[in-house]
Design a protein around this motif. Sequence first.
Motif, PDB file in Angstrom:
ATOM      1  N   THR A 103       0.830  -1.208   0.000  1.00 38.68           N
ATOM      2  CA  THR A 103       0.000   0.000   0.000  1.00 38.68           C
ATOM      3  C   THR A 103       0.865   1.258   0.000  1.00 38.68           C
ATOM      4  N   ALA A 104       1.915   1.253   0.809  1.00 41.35           N
ATOM      5  CA  ALA A 104       2.785   2.429   0.919  1.00 41.35           C
ATOM      6  C   ALA A 104       3.425   2.790  -0.409  1.00 41.35           C
ATOM      7  N   ALA A 105       3.696   1.780  -1.253  1.00 43.20           N
ATOM      8  CA  ALA A 105       4.316   2.041  -2.552  1.00 43.20           C
ATOM      9  C   ALA A 105       3.421   2.862  -3.466  1.00 43.20           C
ATOM     10  N   LEU A 106       2.132   2.947  -3.132  1.00 40.17           N
ATOM     11  CA  LEU A 106       1.173   3.702  -3.937  1.00 40.17           C
ATOM     12  C   LEU A 106       1.013   5.136  -3.447  1.00 40.17           C
ATOM     13  N   LEU A 107       1.690   5.492  -2.351  1.00 36.99           N
ATOM     14  CA  LEU A 107       1.431   6.756  -1.669  1.00 36.99           C
ATOM     15  C   LEU A 107       2.633   7.683  -1.686  1.00 36.99           C
ATOM     16  N   ASP A 108       2.363   8.961  -1.577  1.00 36.81           N
ATOM     17  CA  ASP A 108       3.387   9.977  -1.375  1.00 36.81           C
ATOM     18  C   ASP A 108       3.893   9.836   0.059  1.00 36.81           C
ATOM     19  N   ALA A 109       5.174   9.572   0.216  1.00 34.52           N
ATOM     20  CA  ALA A 109       5.727   9.279   1.538  1.00 34.52           C
ATOM     21  C   ALA A 109       5.561  10.417   2.523  1.00 34.52           C
ATOM     22  N   GLY A 110       5.372  11.638   2.022  1.00 32.45           N
ATOM     23  CA  GLY A 110       5.205  12.775   2.928  1.00 32.45           C
ATOM     24  C   GLY A 110       3.834  13.391   2.867  1.00 32.45           C
ATOM     25  N   GLY A 111       2.876  12.681   2.262  1.00 29.74           N
ATOM     26  CA  GLY A 111       1.547  13.251   2.053  1.00 29.74           C
ATOM     27  C   GLY A 111       0.636  13.141   3.259  1.00 29.74           C
ATOM     28  N   ARG A 112      -0.450  13.896   3.190  1.00 19.91           N
ATOM     29  CA  ARG A 112      -1.504  13.812   4.198  1.00 19.91           C
ATOM     30  C   ARG A 112      -2.724  13.190   3.527  1.00 19.91           C
ATOM     31  N   PHE A 113      -3.252  12.143   4.143  1.00 21.03           N
ATOM     32  CA  PHE A 113      -4.309  11.350   3.522  1.00 21.03           C
ATOM     33  C   PHE A 113      -5.558  11.320   4.393  1.00 21.03           C
ATOM     34  N   GLY A 114      -6.707  11.383   3.736  1.00 26.69           N
ATOM     35  CA  GLY A 114      -7.956  11.104   4.434  1.00 26.69           C
ATOM     36  C   GLY A 114      -8.120   9.600   4.543  1.00 26.69           C
ATOM     37  N   ILE A 115      -8.517   9.119   5.719  1.00 28.49           N
ATOM     38  CA  ILE A 115      -8.687   7.680   5.927  1.00 28.49           C
ATOM     39  C   ILE A 115     -10.028   7.416   6.595  1.00 28.49           C
ATOM     40  N   SER A 116     -10.657   6.332   6.217  1.00 24.49           N
ATOM     41  CA  SER A 116     -11.978   5.986   6.743  1.00 24.49           C
ATOM     42  C   SER A 116     -11.977   5.967   8.262  1.00 24.49           C
ATOM     43  N   ASP A 117     -13.041   6.495   8.844  1.00 25.71           N
ATOM     44  CA  ASP A 117     -13.173   6.495  10.298  1.00 25.71           C
ATOM     45  C   ASP A 117     -13.144   5.089  10.870  1.00 25.71           C
ATOM     46  N   ASN A 118     -13.664   4.129  10.104  1.00 27.18           N
ATOM     47  CA  ASN A 118     -13.783   2.768  10.623  1.00 27.18           C
ATOM     48  C   ASN A 118     -12.597   1.885  10.255  1.00 27.18           C
ATOM     49  N   ALA A 119     -11.500   2.483   9.756  1.00 25.43           N
ATOM     50  CA  ALA A 119     -10.295   1.681   9.502  1.00 25.43           C
ATOM     51  C   ALA A 119      -9.795   1.097  10.812  1.00 25.43           C
ATOM     52  N   TRP A 120      -9.340  -0.139  10.760  1.00 30.37           N
ATOM     53  CA  TRP A 120      -8.831  -0.774  11.974  1.00 30.37           C
ATOM     54  C   TRP A 120      -7.573  -0.050  12.445  1.00 30.37           C
ATOM     55  N   ALA A 121      -7.431   0.081  13.749  1.00 29.20           N
ATOM     56  CA  ALA A 121      -6.240   0.725  14.310  1.00 29.20           C
ATOM     57  C   ALA A 121      -4.972   0.000  13.873  1.00 29.20           C
ATOM     58  N   GLY A 133       6.631   9.438   7.519  1.00 27.42           N
ATOM     59  CA  GLY A 133       6.533  10.843   7.120  1.00 27.42           C
ATOM     60  C   GLY A 133       5.146  11.260   6.680  1.00 27.42           C
ATOM     61  N   ALA A 134       4.232  10.298   6.529  1.00 28.01           N
ATOM     62  CA  ALA A 134       2.867  10.609   6.113  1.00 28.01           C
ATOM     63  C   ALA A 134       2.008  10.934   7.332  1.00 28.01           C
ATOM     64  N   SER A 135       0.889  11.612   7.084  1.00 29.54           N
ATOM     65  CA  SER A 135      -0.052  11.910   8.161  1.00 29.54           C
ATOM     66  C   SER A 135      -1.465  11.621   7.667  1.00 29.54           C
ATOM     67  N   TYR A 136      -2.412  11.582   8.611  1.00 33.62           N
ATOM     68  CA  TYR A 136      -3.748  11.098   8.273  1.00 33.62           C
ATOM     69  C   TYR A 136      -4.808  11.948   8.949  1.00 33.62           C
ATOM     70  N   ALA A 137      -5.949  12.070   8.281  1.00 33.38           N
ATOM     71  CA  ALA A 137      -7.098  12.794   8.817  1.00 33.38           C
ATOM     72  C   ALA A 137      -8.333  11.914   8.669  1.00 33.38           C
ATOM     73  N   SER A 138      -9.215  11.981   9.643  1.00 32.89           N
ATOM     74  CA  SER A 138     -10.490  11.278   9.567  1.00 32.89           C
ATOM     75  C   SER A 138     -11.238  11.705   8.311  1.00 32.89           C
ATOM     76  N   LEU A 139     -11.755  10.730   7.573  1.00 33.32           N
ATOM     77  CA  LEU A 139     -12.468  11.049   6.334  1.00 33.32           C
ATOM     78  C   LEU A 139     -13.721  11.878   6.616  1.00 33.32           C
ATOM     79  N   THR A 140     -14.405  11.577   7.699  1.00 33.91           N
ATOM     80  CA  THR A 140     -15.598  12.348   8.033  1.00 33.91           C
ATOM     81  C   THR A 140     -15.242  13.789   8.376  1.00 33.91           C
ATOM     82  N   GLU A 141     -14.092  13.982   9.028  1.00 44.56           N
ATOM     83  CA  GLU A 141     -13.663  15.330   9.365  1.00 44.56           C
ATOM     84  C   GLU A 141     -13.158  16.073   8.128  1.00 44.56           C
ATOM     85  N   ALA A 142     -12.405  15.379   7.285  1.00 44.89           N
ATOM     86  CA  ALA A 142     -11.784  16.028   6.134  1.00 44.89           C
ATOM     87  C   ALA A 142     -12.760  16.241   4.978  1.00 44.89           C
ATOM     88  N   LEU A 143     -13.640  15.264   4.747  1.00 44.19           N
ATOM     89  CA  LEU A 143     -14.595  15.337   3.626  1.00 44.19           C
ATOM     90  C   LEU A 143     -15.990  14.935   4.094  1.00 44.19           C
TER      91      LEU A 143
END
Length: 375
Positions: A103-121, A133-143
């Motif tokens: 999965t990481a190979a598909l992502l910008d190593a320093g990007g900020r991504f919206g992620i589903s609220d119900n993603a497993w910890a 180096g990446a960061s994440y935001a709740s999808l409900t909060e971000a979009l």
Amino acid sequence: MTGTAPAPFTADDYRARMVRAVRAAADAGLAGLLVAPGPDMVWLTGYTPPADTERLTMLVLTPGQDPVLVVPLLEAPDAARAVGAPALALRDWTDGKDPYALTAALLDAGGRFGISDNAWAMHLLGLQQTLPGASYASLTEALPMLRAVKDAAELDLLAAAGAAADRAFEEIRTVRFAGRREREVGADLAGLLRRFGHSQVDFTIVGSGPNGADPHHETGDRVIERGDMVVLDFGGLKDGYGSDTSRTVHVGEPTEEERRVHDVVREAQEAGFRAVRPGAACQDVDRAARAVIAGAGYGAYFIHRTGHGIGVTTHEPPYMIEGEEQPLVPGMCFSVEPGVYLPGRFGVRIEDIVAVTEDGGRRLNDTTREMVLVD
């Protein structure tokens, strides 16, 4: 609602949704979206993974790259049969391999991504360890509005679900209430929802007498008595889209006060509905309904928001609540459900699902909002 069933969603429908999601992510300053199994994945791809799997399944949506679904090898055949599969690429992984590296190979190593609220910890932590180096935001909060505006086919499905719930109410009002337990009437309601096409029943609240003063009362063993006010709140999914309606009935003749409170709530529900129009803020719907109840002296007893969005789930954004300045847009669908709850005595709630139109709102529930007397 149209007279014929809406056409099934196609791969092009799901492709358009994913394009829209990527554009919304970019507008929000995100490098992409990571969508875990749940309602967002179903809405974006038409694929429903096994609910109890601990193996990573993740839809990756990033600008300039075709959508990619990372999926366990043993579940890849089911994913490939999803209606939206032609609009994305599958990347499978086998037990013993590292799905986070894939999965990481598909992502910008320093990007900020919206992620589903119900993603497993464990999955989020796995990605964080692989891409520190990446960061994440709740999808409900971000979009929060990602699924909020429905297209014509979705509106037809919501209207059909609402009509099925209405048929359930018309049937339940003819059954005997007095002398039966709340859970028995709740079971009747669940059976009626299924009879009229629901594949999933999410809730059947039957709040009799003092239990009606608890908005989320768990239908229980209380025996319904003559003279009780009874709050009925029920809904679920029909053809993948939600219903949710509330009506308050009375067993036998009501008192003058019970009629007065019911009339106040009915007037508040009408005021909330009349406030629905493009460009109005969500909070305007709440304010309109709340003003009626407060003006009648019951403001302290309206203890929840006026409404919530509905779609592939029965509760989702937008929310009709003070402080929510999101403008209403044609295609949004949500409940308008004011209530008055007098502790230890009774409650009243009246709820319709409303769709925003080009010049106002359209109710998707059409049963009477006058007080219904039952036996």
